[in-house]
Design a protein around this motif. Structure first.
Motif, short mmCIF file in Angstrom:
data_model
loop_
_atom_site.label_atom_id
_atom_site.label_comp_id
_atom_site.label_asym_id
_atom_site.label_seq_id
_atom_site.Cartn_x
_atom_site.Cartn_y
_atom_site.Cartn_z
N THR A 82 0.82 -1.22 0.00
CA THR A 82 0.00 0.00 0.00
C THR A 82 0.85 1.26 0.00
OG1 THR A 82 -0.12 -0.09 2.43
CG2 THR A 82 -1.94 -1.10 1.20
N GLY A 83 2.15 1.10 0.16
CA GLY A 83 3.03 2.27 0.19
C GLY A 83 2.99 3.01 1.50
N LEU A 84 2.48 2.37 2.56
CA LEU A 84 2.39 3.02 3.86
C LEU A 84 3.65 2.74 4.69
CD1 LEU A 84 -1.30 2.17 4.83
CD2 LEU A 84 -0.43 4.35 3.99
N ASN A 85 3.97 3.65 5.57
CA ASN A 85 5.07 3.47 6.50
C ASN A 85 4.54 2.66 7.69
OD1 ASN A 85 6.62 4.26 9.06
ND2 ASN A 85 7.96 5.05 7.43
N LEU A 86 5.14 1.49 7.91
CA LEU A 86 4.64 0.59 8.95
C LEU A 86 4.67 1.24 10.32
CD1 LEU A 86 3.58 -2.16 9.78
CD2 LEU A 86 5.93 -2.99 9.89
N ALA A 87 5.73 1.96 10.64
CA ALA A 87 5.83 2.58 11.96
C ALA A 87 4.80 3.70 12.15
CB ALA A 87 7.24 3.12 12.17
N GLN A 88 4.63 4.51 11.12
CA GLN A 88 3.72 5.66 11.23
C GLN A 88 2.26 5.26 11.09
OE1 GLN A 88 5.04 8.46 8.28
NE2 GLN A 88 6.97 8.94 9.34
N ASN A 89 1.98 4.17 10.40
CA ASN A 89 0.60 3.77 10.12
C ASN A 89 0.25 2.44 10.76
OD1 ASN A 89 1.69 5.20 7.29
ND2 ASN A 89 -0.29 5.95 8.01
N ALA A 90 0.95 2.09 11.81
CA ALA A 90 0.76 0.78 12.45
C ALA A 90 -0.68 0.56 12.89
CB ALA A 90 1.70 0.64 13.64
N SER A 91 -1.30 1.57 13.50
CA SER A 91 -2.67 1.39 14.01
C SER A 91 -3.67 1.21 12.88
CB SER A 91 -3.07 2.57 14.89
OG SER A 91 -3.04 3.79 14.15
N ASP A 92 -3.51 1.95 11.78
CA ASP A 92 -4.41 1.81 10.64
C ASP A 92 -4.26 0.44 10.00
OD1 ASP A 92 -5.40 4.36 10.97
OD2 ASP A 92 -4.01 5.27 9.52
N ILE A 93 -3.02 -0.03 9.88
CA ILE A 93 -2.77 -1.34 9.29
C ILE A 93 -3.36 -2.43 10.16
CG2 ILE A 93 -0.95 -3.00 8.72
CD1 ILE A 93 0.73 -0.59 7.79
N ARG A 94 -3.16 -2.33 11.47
CA ARG A 94 -3.72 -3.34 12.38
C ARG A 94 -5.24 -3.32 12.35
NH1 ARG A 94 -1.97 -6.21 16.89
NH2 ARG A 94 -0.06 -6.38 15.63
N GLU A 95 -5.84 -2.14 12.33
CA GLU A 95 -7.30 -2.02 12.29
C GLU A 95 -7.86 -2.65 11.01
OE1 GLU A 95 -10.81 1.42 12.34
OE2 GLU A 95 -8.72 1.95 12.78
N SER A 96 -7.20 -2.41 9.89
CA SER A 96 -7.68 -2.97 8.62
C SER A 96 -7.53 -4.49 8.62
CB SER A 96 -6.91 -2.36 7.45
OG SER A 96 -5.56 -2.80 7.42
#
Length: 216
Positions: free
Chosen positions: A14-28
């Motif tokens: 998705t091109g997301l930064n894992l550290a910065q978007n960890a909560s969004d990735i986990r929620e999805s």
């Protein structure tokens, strides 16, 4: 696949930064896991509970971690005979129609059950003797269950579909792959396979090594 592998793959695709978007990735990912459990039977997450149902009632509360009910049986003792009745799943409105004009009447010849929220209702009528409802159900899946799922890598597609907007072709493609992966094996008839073969998935065989590893 481990949860860490899955989340890293989601971030990369998705091109997301894992550290910065960890909560969004986990929620999805958790949203995809919830949908997975709604459609797929997971044997290690299935339980059987005997719930007491009192005489002159017609409902019981489900265990708090219930995701979906798989089967229900009514068991009661009359004299020296222990009766067991397999109940047929239906809707609350159907049971209400069965009971129309007969509120308060009782019987032990109940035949149906319906799930509404956290409650199982049986019918027709109220149970006469009382006994137990033997409920086989699948509990809610948690993050720790993901490595044990036989095709848990499909959650990557569900999570990506949740993260990317509908206008993004990659998100649309991921959603279609996820839907395909939620077809229970028992229902994957030739008709269903033909229906889904019409979906345009040019990269159905995924080059992502982590994803392919999870399918093995």
């Amino acid at each position: 696949m481990t949860v860490d592998q899955i989340e890293r793959t989601i971030a990369r695709r998705t091109g997301l930064n894992l550290a910065q978007n960890a909560s969004d990735i986990r929620e999805s990912l958790m949203s995809a896991l919830e949908e997975y459990g709604t459609h797929i039977d997971v044997p290690f997450a299935q339980k059987l509970e005997s719930l007491t149902i009192a005489a002159s009632t017609n409902s019981v509360v489900l265990p708090t971690n219930t995701d979906r009910v798989l089967s229900v049986g009514y068991e009661y003792l009359s004299g020296s005979i222990n009766y067991k009745i397999h109940l047929i799943g239906t809707t609350i409105s159907a049971i209400d129609q069965m009971n129309e004009g007969e509120q308060g009447d009782t019987t032990d010849e109940i035949s149906h059950y319906a799930v509404s929220g956290e409650t199982i209702t049986v019918g027709p009528l109220l149970v006469k003797t009382g006994g137990t409802l033997d409920v086989r159900y699948q509990r809610k899946l948690g993050i720790g269950d993901i490595p044990r799922l036989p095709n848990g890598a499909v959650l990557i597609e569900g999570a990506i579909g949740n993260l990317l907007p509908e206008s993004d072709p990659n998100g649309d493609r991921a959603r279609k792959k996820f839907e395909y992966g939620l077809i229970p094996a028992a229902m994957a008839t030739e008709v269903i396979r033909e229906e889904y073969s019409e979906i345009s998935l040019p990269d159905h065989i995924i080059a992502d090594d982590l994803y392919r590893e999870g399918l093995n």
